[in-house]
Motif scaffolding. Structure first.
Motif, short mmCIF file in Angstrom:
data_model
loop_
_atom_site.label_atom_id
_atom_site.label_comp_id
_atom_site.label_asym_id
_atom_site.label_seq_id
_atom_site.Cartn_x
_atom_site.Cartn_y
_atom_site.Cartn_z
N THR A 198 -7.32 8.93 2.16
CA THR A 198 -6.68 7.76 2.76
C THR A 198 -7.44 7.24 3.97
O THR A 198 -7.43 6.04 4.24
CB THR A 198 -5.24 8.12 3.16
OG1 THR A 198 -4.55 8.57 2.00
CG2 THR A 198 -4.51 6.94 3.74
N PHE A 254 -10.01 4.21 3.59
CA PHE A 254 -9.29 3.00 3.19
C PHE A 254 -8.36 2.53 4.31
O PHE A 254 -8.35 1.35 4.67
CB PHE A 254 -8.46 3.25 1.93
CG PHE A 254 -9.28 3.60 0.73
CD1 PHE A 254 -10.16 2.68 0.18
CD2 PHE A 254 -9.20 4.85 0.15
CE1 PHE A 254 -10.94 3.00 -0.91
CE2 PHE A 254 -9.97 5.18 -0.95
CZ PHE A 254 -10.84 4.25 -1.48
N SER A 278 -9.32 -0.70 6.44
CA SER A 278 -8.56 -1.96 6.33
C SER A 278 -7.80 -2.24 7.63
O SER A 278 -7.54 -3.41 7.93
CB SER A 278 -7.62 -1.96 5.13
OG SER A 278 -7.25 -0.69 4.75
N VAL A 326 5.32 -0.02 -1.87
CA VAL A 326 3.95 -0.16 -2.39
C VAL A 326 3.87 0.45 -3.79
O VAL A 326 3.32 -0.15 -4.71
CB VAL A 326 2.94 0.50 -1.44
CG1 VAL A 326 1.55 0.47 -2.05
CG2 VAL A 326 2.94 -0.22 -0.10
N TYR A 327 4.46 1.63 -3.95
CA TYR A 327 4.36 2.35 -5.22
C TYR A 327 5.03 1.56 -6.36
O TYR A 327 4.41 1.26 -7.38
CB TYR A 327 5.00 3.72 -5.07
CG TYR A 327 4.84 4.62 -6.26
CD1 TYR A 327 3.64 5.27 -6.51
CD2 TYR A 327 5.90 4.84 -7.15
CE1 TYR A 327 3.49 6.11 -7.60
CE2 TYR A 327 5.76 5.68 -8.24
CZ TYR A 327 4.56 6.31 -8.45
OH TYR A 327 4.41 7.13 -9.53
N LEU A 336 3.39 -1.95 -6.81
CA LEU A 336 2.14 -1.88 -7.57
C LEU A 336 2.44 -1.74 -9.06
O LEU A 336 1.84 -2.42 -9.89
CB LEU A 336 1.33 -0.66 -7.13
CG LEU A 336 0.27 -0.85 -6.05
CD1 LEU A 336 -0.45 0.47 -5.82
CD2 LEU A 336 -0.72 -1.91 -6.46
N PHE A 384 -3.52 8.25 -6.86
CA PHE A 384 -4.15 7.07 -6.29
C PHE A 384 -3.12 6.07 -5.79
O PHE A 384 -3.33 5.40 -4.78
CB PHE A 384 -5.12 6.43 -7.28
CG PHE A 384 -6.41 7.20 -7.34
CD1 PHE A 384 -7.31 7.08 -6.29
CD2 PHE A 384 -6.68 8.06 -8.38
CE1 PHE A 384 -8.49 7.81 -6.31
CE2 PHE A 384 -7.86 8.79 -8.39
CZ PHE A 384 -8.77 8.67 -7.35
N ALA A 385 -1.98 6.00 -6.47
CA ALA A 385 -0.90 5.16 -5.96
C ALA A 385 -0.47 5.67 -4.59
O ALA A 385 -0.24 4.88 -3.66
CB ALA A 385 0.27 5.17 -6.91
N ILE A 406 -3.04 4.65 -2.03
CA ILE A 406 -2.92 3.22 -1.68
C ILE A 406 -1.72 3.01 -0.76
O ILE A 406 -1.81 2.33 0.26
CB ILE A 406 -2.80 2.36 -2.95
CG1 ILE A 406 -4.11 2.43 -3.75
CG2 ILE A 406 -2.49 0.91 -2.59
CD1 ILE A 406 -4.03 1.79 -5.10
N ALA A 407 -0.60 3.63 -1.13
CA ALA A 407 0.61 3.46 -0.32
C ALA A 407 0.39 3.98 1.10
O ALA A 407 0.74 3.30 2.08
CB ALA A 407 1.77 4.19 -0.97
N SER A 465 -2.46 4.28 2.57
CA SER A 465 -3.46 3.43 3.23
C SER A 465 -2.81 2.21 3.85
O SER A 465 -3.19 1.79 4.94
CB SER A 465 -4.52 2.98 2.23
OG SER A 465 -5.22 4.08 1.73
N VAL A 466 -1.84 1.64 3.14
CA VAL A 466 -1.16 0.45 3.67
C VAL A 466 -0.48 0.79 4.99
O VAL A 466 -0.61 0.08 5.99
CB VAL A 466 -0.14 -0.08 2.64
CG1 VAL A 466 0.77 -1.12 3.28
CG2 VAL A 466 -0.86 -0.68 1.44
#
Lengths: 233, 273
Positions: free
Chosen positions: A31, A34, A38, A76-77, A80, A103-104, A107-108, A110-111
């Motif tokens: 994480t 990313f 970001s 997010v999960y 997505l 990976f979900a 991403i979550a 990371s947000v």
């Protein structure tokens, strides 16, 4: 069976806990680039002259900083997943694409981390004097070189304590991913305690491992800070 | 015309779902409010002795306080919650003997127990930082004037520490509101729990967005109210500091994120103040 053989014996659950611990670390470490990356991009955009861009980025940060991390992860999960479903329907695919939970999760997380770290980066960007980039420009560096060679090293030094705190939060937030379908450290402890009806033993073991991670992170952080502050009184 | 407008609106706001399940969100909000208020209050009461122990010269006491704080700040709250919730079931005979099993049977009580212990660790650190921020000269001067220890605390140290602690306390309150969503994982039907319940029934993703908006509104209200309290408590200081509101100073204002401004262990010099 006693606690020791439940953890370390041949039939023990120590192996599963260890695998879970590795997944936890992998989640957090994956994480970082990313999330922090970001976050920095968000921070730069927040200082952009374009009002719409600025408002959008501020809104994004306000939203994900103001709601529970667990809710962010769910949004997010599931968001997505809904997006992917819609996209695959548009593309005319017959079978639905399942989101890889790991990976979900990345991403979550990371947000969330991007939203938190963007505030740290903004403070750092404001703390670097304007003369630095002006001087770099007058020396003939293009804006890319100015950013990566002149500004970024200074940004990192200033942002390090804040980013370190966010890393600690991230490390603990990975435990929320256990509510999705990832077998991280906490989930491994849950599985073990369900099968053995010894929750205190296994959750304490998990807590001990998290504690070791936290303490190690603290040591690494103060080391990094000392390194980054070489040459500063 | 009206019908298409209605259809558009219904796309963004699921009236049917809200008329059927809307009351559940209100119910959940009430539970969340109870959990947070009780936990933060109990945590505050517990934090003071922990803070005193941490600052005491007695090595055993201060080591115990440090371990307490390190444990609760260094492990995930969800893990602590599981430890209490599932752990209580494991030691049920013991709890029955003690006559408290009827309490720990409830997810509500387990959540409050875990959250209080957790927030006490954070609040103890806030108090320590605030008390340490009062300069030693003030205490020495008060002692030189012949004030008793209690009076020094009451009239010199606490009023100054209070102003320093106010903002971190606000952040901690916001952090607890956000953390309280974990209660949903151990079956408590708080705001998050009700949201999950409704999602399981309707599969409408929007319900998560509605819940997010409710959380945002609460956090924003607290931020505003806290800002007012802070301004009224530090009226006498405002004249001394120039009123500049550059973006760089945003860090110092009360944050939506809660704990993230707070140092989580690590380098001791970055703590306190």
């Amino acid at each position: 069976m006693n606690g020791f053989s439940l953890l370390f014996g041949p039939e023990g659950w120590g192996g599963l806990l260890l695998e879970g611990a590795i997944v936890t670390i992998l989640l957090a470490v994956t994480t970082v680039p990313f999330g922090f990356g970001s976050g920095l991009a968000l921070a730069v955009l927040k200082l952009s002259p374009n009002r719409v861009v600025r408002a959008f980025c501020e809104g994004f940060t306000t939203f994900f900083r103001g709601i529970p991390d667990l809710l962010s992860l769910f949004i997010v999960y599931f968001g997505l997943q809904a997006l992917i479903d819609r996209a695959s329907k548009l593309a005319g695919l017959s079978s639905a694409i399942e989101l890889n939970a790991f990976f979900a999760g990345v991403i979550a997380l990371s947000v969330v981390v991007a939203a938190y770290s963007s505030e740290v980066w903004v403070a750092a960007l404001n703390a670097v004097p304007k003369g630095q980039s002006e001087a770099a420009h007058s020396l003939g560096l293009d804006s890319r070189k100015t950013f990566f060679l002149v500004l970024l090293p200074q940004l990192i030094r200033i942002a390090l304590p804040g980013l370190g705190n966010i890393w600690m939060v991230l490390l603990k937030d990975t435990s929320l991913i256990s509510t999705l379908a990832v077998i991280d450290l906490l989930r491994a402890a849950s599985e073990a305690s369900k099968n053995t009806t010894r929750p205190i033993l296994f959750y304490s073991a998990a807590a001990a491992i998290y504690l070791v991670f936290s303490i190690l992170s603290g040591l690494v952080q103060s080391n990094l800070e000392r390194r980054a502050n070489r040459g500063f009184a | 015309m009206l019908q298409t407008l209605y259809a558009e609106a219904a796309d963004l706001f699921n009236f049917e779902m809200m008329s059927r399940y809307g009351w559940r969100l209100i119910d959940g909000l009430w539970i969340t409010a109870q959990v947070v208020t009780i936990s933060v209050t109990l945590g505050f009461l517990l934090a003071y002795p922990v803070c005193l122990a941490r600052m005491s010269r007695n090595r055993v006491l201060s080591a115990a306080a440090v371990s307490y704080v390190t444990f609760f700040r260094g492990t995930p709250l969800l893990c602590q919650l599981y430890l209490v919730y599932y752990g209580a079931g494991e030691i049920r005979p013991l709890l029955t003997d003690l006559g408290v099993w009827w309490l720990f049977r409830e997810a509500f009580v387990c959540c409050i127990f875990a959250f209080s212990l957790n927030t006490a660790a954070y609040q103890a650190e806030i108090m320590r930082g605030a008390l340490a921020s009062v300069s030693k000269g003030q205490i020495e001067a008060a002692a030189a004037l012949g004030l008793s220890k209690f009076r020094i605390s009451r009239h010199i140290v606490w009023p100054q520490a209070f102003i320093v602690a106010l903002r971190p306390f606000g952040n901690e309150l916001i952090a607890m509101i956000k953390s309280s969503a974990l209660a949903a994982i151990v079956t408590l039907l708080d705001l998050m729990g009700q949201t999950r319940f409704i999602f399981a029934r309707t599969f409408d993703f929007l319900i998560y967005v509605y819940a997010a908006i409710i959380y945002l509104v609460i956090v924003e209200i607290i931020r505003r109210v806290w800002g007012l309290i802070e301004r009224s408590c530090s009226r006498h200081l405002i004249a001394a500091t120039p009123a500049t509101h550059s973006r760089g100073q945003d860090e110092s204002r009360i944050s939506r994120a809660g704990r993230h401004g707070l140092s989580h262990g690590g380098s001791p010099q970055s703590q306190g103040a």
